[in-house]
Design an enzyme around this catalytic site. Structure first.
Site, short mmCIF file in Angstrom:
data_model
loop_
_atom_site.label_atom_id
_atom_site.label_comp_id
_atom_site.label_asym_id
_atom_site.label_seq_id
_atom_site.Cartn_x
_atom_site.Cartn_y
_atom_site.Cartn_z
N GLY A 10 14.56 78.62 35.97
CA GLY A 10 14.14 77.36 36.54
C GLY A 10 12.90 76.79 35.87
O GLY A 10 12.76 76.81 34.65
N SER A 58 9.11 75.07 31.58
CA SER A 58 10.52 75.42 31.70
C SER A 58 10.68 76.92 31.46
O SER A 58 10.14 77.46 30.49
CB SER A 58 11.37 74.61 30.71
OG SER A 58 10.90 74.76 29.39
N GLY A 76 15.63 71.41 27.66
CA GLY A 76 14.22 71.16 27.97
C GLY A 76 13.86 69.69 27.82
O GLY A 76 13.02 69.17 28.57
N ASP A 77 14.48 69.02 26.86
CA ASP A 77 14.23 67.59 26.67
C ASP A 77 14.80 66.79 27.84
O ASP A 77 14.17 65.83 28.31
CB ASP A 77 14.87 67.12 25.37
CG ASP A 77 14.44 67.97 24.18
OD1 ASP A 77 13.28 68.42 24.15
OD2 ASP A 77 15.29 68.22 23.29
N GLY A 110 13.76 78.65 31.42
CA GLY A 110 15.14 79.00 31.09
C GLY A 110 16.00 79.14 32.34
O GLY A 110 15.96 78.29 33.24
N ALA A 111 16.74 80.24 32.41
CA ALA A 111 17.64 80.47 33.54
C ALA A 111 16.88 80.65 34.85
O ALA A 111 17.48 80.57 35.93
CB ALA A 111 18.50 81.69 33.27
#
Length: 323
Positions: free
Chosen positions: A225, A220, A251-252, A222-223
């Site tokens: 993708g 992951s 993220g979960d 973040g912003a």
């Protein structure tokens, strides 16, 4: 069936504020209380979509009882194992621009007997399961090899194992050959001893994890993708969010979306991105349900632009390369 293990669950109180000013009186504009912990969030997201799952958690004290009550109220099949250590509470301060300041308690210690009882519950629940997911930090007394040891026992049962953790427990788990690991950008950097400033950097770090033993890496970013890397190559995707409310648990939710697609036969990366973005649009650590997920916003790039720079701060402390 997907089984989740959260060794260090929590009650998560999210407080929305107009602005955080250190040393000043700050008034809340909103608040909510959710059951927390990474594996708990995965189970909550799966349950919201009707995916058969079971959450294994240690429980003690009034906080532990409230945690189990909140999970049961969401319709989650909970296996709560009585332990000696206290269940923790966490606080997140969320500002209007999405900035989150988190204060996490370390959690109570688990005795050897506590840990044996929890792992026995996981192995019992794993019979016939599609996945077992071990997520989150380890309590102070638990050895860094805990997830790796569990992964080896699950391999003997033929059950796929996913890990979402960081630091030494992640490096140890990689050597147990998990089917999937889900690091974020900083965890990728910490595990491989490299900075992650571009999509190419993330892909190289993920391939290093494959070489160490992981079957697939869902990173992951973040912003920016997420990146999925496995023996077939690397696929990159995005799901833009305007006016996000909270990144807590995103993220979960992303991991839950991936696992749901694996079970139901959908596009795993696209589903992961859609669920993760939906979580960002929700308050606190609320997990998205079907009405919250907008798959039309997901963009999958079969041929990633590896030169693309990643946005946001990237501070990595104590980097130690995987062996």
């Amino acid at each position: 069936m997907i089984v989740t293990l959260t060794l260090n669950p929590s009650l998560d109180r999210t407080i929305e504020i107009s602005r955080l000013v250190r040393g000043e009186l700050v008034r809340a504009t909103g608040t909510r209380l959710d059951p927390g912990g990474k594996g708990v969030n995965v189970a909550r997201a799966l349950a919201a979509h009707g995916i058969d799952s079971r959450a294994v958690v240690p429980r003690n004290g009034t906080v532990g009882e409230e945690l189990v009550a909140l999970l049961s109220a969401e319709g989650i099949d909970v296996c709560a194992v009585p332990v000696s250590g206290q269940t923790r509470s966490n606080v997140s301060l969320v500002e209007p621009d999405g900035t989150v300041t988190k204060i996490n308690e370390p959690g109570g210690s688990l005795s050897e007997a506590d840990l044996d009882a929890i792992l026995t519950a996981v192995l019992s629940a794993a019979e016939g399961a599609d996945w077992v997911v071990a997520s989150g930090s380890l309590p102070p007394s638990v050895a860094d090899t805990c997830y790796a040891d569990l992964g080896q026992r699950l391999a003997a049962l033929g059950v796929r194992f996913a890990v979402d953790t960081s630091g030494p427990p992640l490096r140890a788990a990689l050597r147990a050959g998990p089917a999937l690991v889900k690091p974020n950008r900083d965890e990728l950097a910490e595990a491989t001893g490299t900075r992650i400033d571009t999509v190419a950097d993330a892909a190289r770090a993920a391939k290093a994890m494959l070489a160490t033993g992981a079957g697939a890496v869902l990173a992951s970013l973040g912003a920016d993708g997420a990146l999925l890397v496995d023996e077939g190559g690397a696929v990159y995707g995005e799901s833009p969010v305007d006016g996000g409310r909270s990144s807590v648990g995103a993220g979960d939710a992303m991991l839950a979306g991936y696992l749901a697609a694996e079970v139901t036969g959908g596009d795993a990366l696209a589903e992961a991105l859609a669920w993760g973005a939906a979580a960002v649009r929700l308050p606190g650590s609320r997990m998205p349900g079907p009405v919250d997920v907008d798959r039309s916003l997901v963009r999958i790039h079969g041929t990633p632009d590896f030169s693309r720079p990643l946005r946001g701060q990237h501070e990595v402390h104590g980097m130690e390369q995987i062996q």
